[in-house]
Design a protein around this motif. Sequence first.
Motif, PDB file in Angstrom:
ATOM      1  N   THR A 173       0.712  -1.439   0.058  1.00 52.32           N
ATOM      2  CA  THR A 173       0.010   0.105  -0.055  1.00 52.32           C
ATOM      3  C   THR A 173       0.931   1.147   0.090  1.00 52.32           C
ATOM      4  N   TYR A 174       0.553   2.143  -1.124  1.00 49.75           N
ATOM      5  CA  TYR A 174       1.304   3.415  -1.077  1.00 49.75           C
ATOM      6  C   TYR A 174       0.468   4.656  -0.266  1.00 49.75           C
ATOM      7  N   LYS A 175       1.286   5.594  -0.229  1.00 53.21           N
ATOM      8  CA  LYS A 175       0.670   6.913   0.460  1.00 53.21           C
ATOM      9  C   LYS A 175      -0.024   7.478  -0.557  1.00 53.21           C
ATOM     10  N   THR A 176       0.036   7.488  -1.603  1.00 48.39           N
ATOM     11  CA  THR A 176      -0.692   8.204  -2.793  1.00 48.39           C
ATOM     12  C   THR A 176      -1.069   7.083  -4.134  1.00 48.39           C
ATOM     13  N   ARG A 177      -2.258   7.507  -4.588  1.00 49.72           N
ATOM     14  CA  ARG A 177      -2.675   6.739  -5.532  1.00 49.72           C
ATOM     15  C   ARG A 177      -1.773   6.517  -6.913  1.00 49.72           C
ATOM     16  N   ALA A 178      -1.069   7.799  -7.129  1.00 48.89           N
ATOM     17  CA  ALA A 178      -0.253   8.068  -8.178  1.00 48.89           C
ATOM     18  C   ALA A 178       0.972   7.035  -8.192  1.00 48.89           C
ATOM     19  N   ASN A 179       1.656   6.900  -6.842  1.00 51.33           N
ATOM     20  CA  ASN A 179       2.784   6.119  -6.672  1.00 51.33           C
ATOM     21  C   ASN A 179       2.333   4.550  -6.886  1.00 51.33           C
ATOM     22  N   ALA A 180       1.302   4.147  -6.851  1.00 53.91           N
ATOM     23  CA  ALA A 180       0.833   2.928  -6.703  1.00 53.91           C
ATOM     24  C   ALA A 180       0.578   2.582  -8.379  1.00 53.91           C
ATOM     25  N   GLU A 181      -0.112   3.506  -9.044  1.00 49.94           N
ATOM     26  CA  GLU A 181      -0.092   3.369 -10.649  1.00 49.94           C
ATOM     27  C   GLU A 181       1.329   3.275 -11.140  1.00 49.94           C
ATOM     28  N   PHE A 182       2.206   4.161 -10.825  1.00 40.95           N
ATOM     29  CA  PHE A 182       3.580   3.900 -11.349  1.00 40.95           C
ATOM     30  C   PHE A 182       4.218   2.595 -11.087  1.00 40.95           C
ATOM     31  N   ALA A 183       4.290   2.389  -9.794  1.00 41.99           N
ATOM     32  CA  ALA A 183       4.844   0.981  -9.492  1.00 41.99           C
ATOM     33  C   ALA A 183       4.044  -0.176 -10.166  1.00 41.99           C
ATOM     34  N   ARG A 184       2.814  -0.127 -10.434  1.00 39.14           N
ATOM     35  CA  ARG A 184       2.327  -1.417 -11.141  1.00 39.14           C
ATOM     36  C   ARG A 184       2.782  -1.465 -12.371  1.00 39.14           C
ATOM     37  N   GLU A 185       2.882  -0.286 -13.057  1.00 33.40           N
ATOM     38  CA  GLU A 185       3.568  -0.678 -14.456  1.00 33.40           C
ATOM     39  C   GLU A 185       5.026  -0.913 -14.622  1.00 33.40           C
ATOM     40  N   ALA A 186       5.545  -0.215 -13.448  1.00 37.74           N
ATOM     41  CA  ALA A 186       7.298  -0.497 -13.386  1.00 37.74           C
ATOM     42  C   ALA A 186       7.502  -2.115 -13.082  1.00 37.74           C
ATOM     43  N   MET A 187       6.782  -2.734 -12.267  1.00 40.14           N
ATOM     44  CA  MET A 187       7.106  -4.058 -11.632  1.00 40.14           C
ATOM     45  C   MET A 187       6.387  -5.092 -12.175  1.00 40.14           C
ATOM     46  N   MET A 188       5.498  -4.897 -13.172  1.00 40.72           N
ATOM     47  CA  MET A 188       4.679  -6.015 -13.751  1.00 40.72           C
ATOM     48  C   MET A 188       5.537  -7.047 -14.398  1.00 40.72           C
ATOM     49  N   ASN A 189       5.576  -8.247 -14.216  1.00 37.79           N
ATOM     50  CA  ASN A 189       6.322  -9.376 -14.658  1.00 37.79           C
ATOM     51  C   ASN A 189       7.728  -9.165 -14.367  1.00 37.79           C
ATOM     52  N   GLN A 190       8.118  -8.234 -13.648  1.00 37.13           N
ATOM     53  CA  GLN A 190       9.662  -8.140 -13.344  1.00 37.13           C
ATOM     54  C   GLN A 190       9.938  -9.172 -12.215  1.00 37.13           C
ATOM     55  N   ASN A 191      11.294  -9.264 -11.858  1.00 39.50           N
ATOM     56  CA  ASN A 191      11.686 -10.078 -10.689  1.00 39.50           C
ATOM     57  C   ASN A 191      12.326  -9.147  -9.504  1.00 39.50           C
ATOM     58  N   LEU A 192      12.120  -9.896  -8.341  1.00 35.17           N
ATOM     59  CA  LEU A 192      12.422  -8.975  -7.174  1.00 35.17           C
ATOM     60  C   LEU A 192      14.219  -9.364  -7.044  1.00 35.17           C
ATOM     61  N   GLU A 193      14.493 -10.243  -6.124  1.00 33.08           N
ATOM     62  CA  GLU A 193      16.018 -10.370  -6.042  1.00 33.08           C
ATOM     63  C   GLU A 193      16.265 -12.200  -6.194  1.00 33.08           C
ATOM     64  N   ASN A 194      14.928 -12.805  -6.609  1.00 33.79           N
ATOM     65  CA  ASN A 194      15.279 -14.225  -6.450  1.00 33.79           C
ATOM     66  C   ASN A 194      14.937 -14.868  -7.906  1.00 33.79           C
ATOM     67  N   ASN A 195      15.123 -14.192  -8.951  1.00 38.69           N
ATOM     68  CA  ASN A 195      15.171 -14.598 -10.400  1.00 38.69           C
ATOM     69  C   ASN A 195      13.452 -15.302 -10.547  1.00 38.69           C
ATOM     70  N   GLU A 196      12.488 -14.706  -9.756  1.00 38.84           N
ATOM     71  CA  GLU A 196      11.262 -15.153 -10.082  1.00 38.84           C
ATOM     72  C   GLU A 196      10.503 -14.240 -10.846  1.00 38.84           C
ATOM     73  N   ILE A 197       9.225 -14.124 -11.412  1.00 37.13           N
ATOM     74  CA  ILE A 197       8.402 -13.332 -12.438  1.00 37.13           C
ATOM     75  C   ILE A 197       7.151 -13.007 -11.573  1.00 37.13           C
ATOM     76  N   ILE A 198       7.195 -11.838 -10.974  1.00 35.11           N
ATOM     77  CA  ILE A 198       6.003 -11.489 -10.092  1.00 35.11           C
ATOM     78  C   ILE A 198       4.633 -11.097 -10.800  1.00 35.11           C
ATOM     79  N   ASN A 199       3.522 -11.343 -10.269  1.00 36.87           N
ATOM     80  CA  ASN A 199       2.443 -10.605 -10.856  1.00 36.87           C
ATOM     81  C   ASN A 199       1.799  -9.518 -10.193  1.00 36.87           C
ATOM     82  N   VAL A 200       1.750  -8.551 -10.672  1.00 35.70           N
ATOM     83  CA  VAL A 200       1.398  -7.363  -9.890  1.00 35.70           C
ATOM     84  C   VAL A 200      -0.214  -6.957 -10.696  1.00 35.70           C
ATOM     85  N   ARG A 201      -1.102  -6.706  -9.594  1.00 36.50           N
ATOM     86  CA  ARG A 201      -2.281  -6.110 -10.003  1.00 36.50           C
ATOM     87  C   ARG A 201      -3.073  -5.362  -8.796  1.00 36.50           C
ATOM     88  N   TRP A 202      -4.126  -5.001  -9.320  1.00 31.63           N
ATOM     89  CA  TRP A 202      -4.771  -4.004  -8.170  1.00 31.63           C
ATOM     90  C   TRP A 202      -5.298  -4.823  -6.781  1.00 31.63           C
TER      91      TRP A 202
END
Length: 372
Positions: A173-202
């Motif tokens: 949960t972000y403090k503003t809606r705009a930050n959540a919108e930006f993060a959803r596009e930036a992290m969709m199907n990306q990996n964290l630090e363990n070579n996984e492919i994450i799924n990001v949705r609302w």
Amino acid sequence: METRPARVQVTQAELDEYLKDKRPEGGTYNIWHHRYSGLERDFNKQSVRPKFKVDIARDAGLTNGSRNKNAYFCLFFAKGMCSQGPKCNMWHRVPTTEDKLETTIDCFGRDKFTEFRQDMGGVGGFIRENRTLYVGRIAISSDTENVIRRQFGQFGPLERVRILKNRGVAFVTYKTRANAEFAREAMMNQNLENNEIINVRWATADPNAIANRLDAQDDQLEEQRVSQFLAENVGNKDDQEAESSLPAEFTSVKRDIDEDGFDKMGNPNKKQKAIEQKQEKTTEQPAEKTYTQEDYDNYYYQQYLEQQQYIEQQQKEAEKVGGIIPQNVLSNLKTLAKNVPVTVKSSNTTSTTNTTNSLGNLADYGSDSDSD
């Protein structure tokens, strides 16, 4: 405030080649679901890690759009593949609390829909504000929470992070809606630090949390109003009249008799009665609702189940024949075809055999014409 020029993330040739590979042949682009239709069954369900990923500390900077207060954030920058760099007419930075939020448009300038999609993907809806992201397919480790805060924290200040370790799911949960919108596009199907492919949705919004927050604000304002009223009327001889203008639940605040007042009472019965009344009012005050860690876990687990039910439903609906007519529609057509009455002819008489079905007489259209 950035003072350096924005970095060119990719060359134009690399961007064109990447977009060409992502654009399949023979498909029709669905602007609602942001995917291609008319392709192989599992084409849109393939989770492939993007070739590029944004690094805010390295890529952010000034652009031509930085001087334009009416510009929006660059979607290509959020995905780490803007070829314009400082010449871009959009913003190459993360949203801040000073940025103006528009109700029907997201931070990238895209029109939002009235309601959220059923799969909680896409640009989202404007009928309610959502600042929480559902992050699935996480590789759980002993340092999972720090990893999530480190990866998602670069896109804006976080309000809270909840993790279901036994499910590999997190709610950010972000403090503003705009930050959540930006993060959803930036992290969709990306990996964290363990070579996984994450799924990001609302994530599904928590109406109880919103209601409790609003109630708490109302209670705080009411308490301030009562305190101010009592401060202005202290020492007034008409205390009872001043008290009558307050709400009933706050009248006990005014009736606060000191110990000296009890000592001056001549009648012991009045003193005892006053003590009992004060104790009753104290015990009648409802206890403040507190939420335990178990309550939070149950809530976020319920959200996880809703996401899983939708995925299963999508997999069932994806089973089509010929790619056009769903399996359940064909089954219904076959059932209706079996229920058509069969005409049996003989040399003397013609009899119609009806099959009992839910349509009753509506399906009784037998014919004895030779042309049939």
